[in-house]
Design an enzyme around this catalytic site. Structure first.
Site, PDB file in Angstrom:
ATOM      1  N   GLY A  58       0.792  -1.225   0.000  1.00 46.49           N
ATOM      2  CA  GLY A  58       0.000   0.000   0.000  1.00 46.49           C
ATOM      3  C   GLY A  58       0.824   1.275   0.000  1.00 46.49           C
ATOM      4  N   HIS A  59       2.134   1.167   0.021  1.00 46.76           N
ATOM      5  CA  HIS A  59       2.991   2.362   0.133  1.00 46.76           C
ATOM      6  C   HIS A  59       4.129   2.296  -0.866  1.00 46.76           C
ATOM      7  CE1 HIS A  59       5.459   5.460   2.254  1.00 46.76           C
ATOM      8  NE2 HIS A  59       4.284   5.862   2.681  1.00 46.76           N
ATOM      9  N   PHE A  60       4.022   2.543  -2.035  1.00 48.05           N
ATOM     10  CA  PHE A  60       2.839   2.864  -2.826  1.00 48.05           C
ATOM     11  C   PHE A  60       2.754   1.875  -3.976  1.00 48.05           C
ATOM     12  CE2 PHE A  60       4.439   6.812  -0.995  1.00 48.05           C
ATOM     13  CZ  PHE A  60       3.323   7.268  -0.323  1.00 48.05           C
ATOM     14  N   VAL A  65       7.886   2.541  -1.652  1.00 47.05           N
ATOM     15  CA  VAL A  65       8.765   3.389  -0.845  1.00 47.05           C
ATOM     16  C   VAL A  65       8.589   2.984   0.620  1.00 47.05           C
ATOM     17  CG1 VAL A  65       9.249   5.745  -0.090  1.00 47.05           C
ATOM     18  CG2 VAL A  65       8.596   5.314  -2.467  1.00 47.05           C
TER      19      VAL A  65
END
Length: 155
Positions: A58-60, A65
Site C-alpha cells: 500500500g505504500h505505494f 517506498v
C-alpha cells in the site's frame, strides 16, 4: 580505542540475539543485524529491504517506498538493543519505550533492494532515560536522521 586509550572490542548481534534484546517480531522487527557495538556508546544496525515487506503493498502500489516512520523505528530499535545489552538490574526483561523523536529529516526514498545502515550514537543517559543521535544510510548516502529518546521500564 576508548577514552582511556585501551582498545575497544566491537560486538555484534544477529537476528536471534536481537530478538532476545527486543520484544519486536516480524513484520515489525526493522533490524536484521547489529555490528560495531561499542559498549553502550554506538552501534550500526543493518536492514535488508525486500519487495516482500508487507507495507509495500500500500505504500505505494507501482512505486514502493519504505515509510519514513519505519526508518525511525529501525534507528530506535538499533539504539534500544544497544541499551538493553547493558541492563542487568531488572528481575524480568524490561521494555524500551519511545519518549521523543526530534530533528527528524528524510533525505531520499528507500526502496526494495536497498540495504540500510542505521548508525546510532549515544548522546547521554541519565538513569533509565537514553538519548541517541541516529542516521540511516543507503550506499553511503544519508537517507534519514533523527534524535531519539527512550525510557527503560520494568515489564
Amino acid at each position: 580505542m576508548n577514552e582511556s586509550g585501551a582498545k575497544t572490542k566491537l560486538g555484534t548481534a544477529d537476528v536471534t540475539a536481537i530478538m532476545k534484546l527486543l520484544p519486536h517480531r516480524y513484520p515489525f522487527l526493522m533490524v536484521d543485524r547489529i555490528v560495531d557495538m561499542d559498549g553502550d556508546r554506538s552501534a550500526t544496525g543493518i536492514k535488508n529491504v525486500t519487495a516482500n515487506e508487507p507495507y509495500f503493498q500500500g505504500h505505494f502500489p507501482g512505486n514502493p517506498v519504505m515509510p519514513g516512520v519505519l526508518l525511525i523505528e529501525g534507528m530506535a530499535q538499533t539504539a534500544g538493543a544497544l541499551c538493553m545489552r547493558f541492563i542487568d538490574e531488572f528481575k524480568q526483561p524490561p521494555l524500551v519505550y519511545f519518549m521523543a523523536i526530534d530533528k527528524a529529516r528524510f533525505r531520499r526514498p528507500v526502496v526494495p533492494g536497498d540495504t540500510i545502515h542505521y548508525y546510532v550514537k549515544k548522546m547521554r543517559n541519565r538513569g533509565r532515560v537514553w538519548r541517541f543521535k541516529a542516521e540511516a544510510h543507503v550506499d553511503g548516502t544519508l537517507v534519514a536522521e533523527a534524535e531519539v529518546s527512550a525510557v527503560i521500564v520494568e515489564n
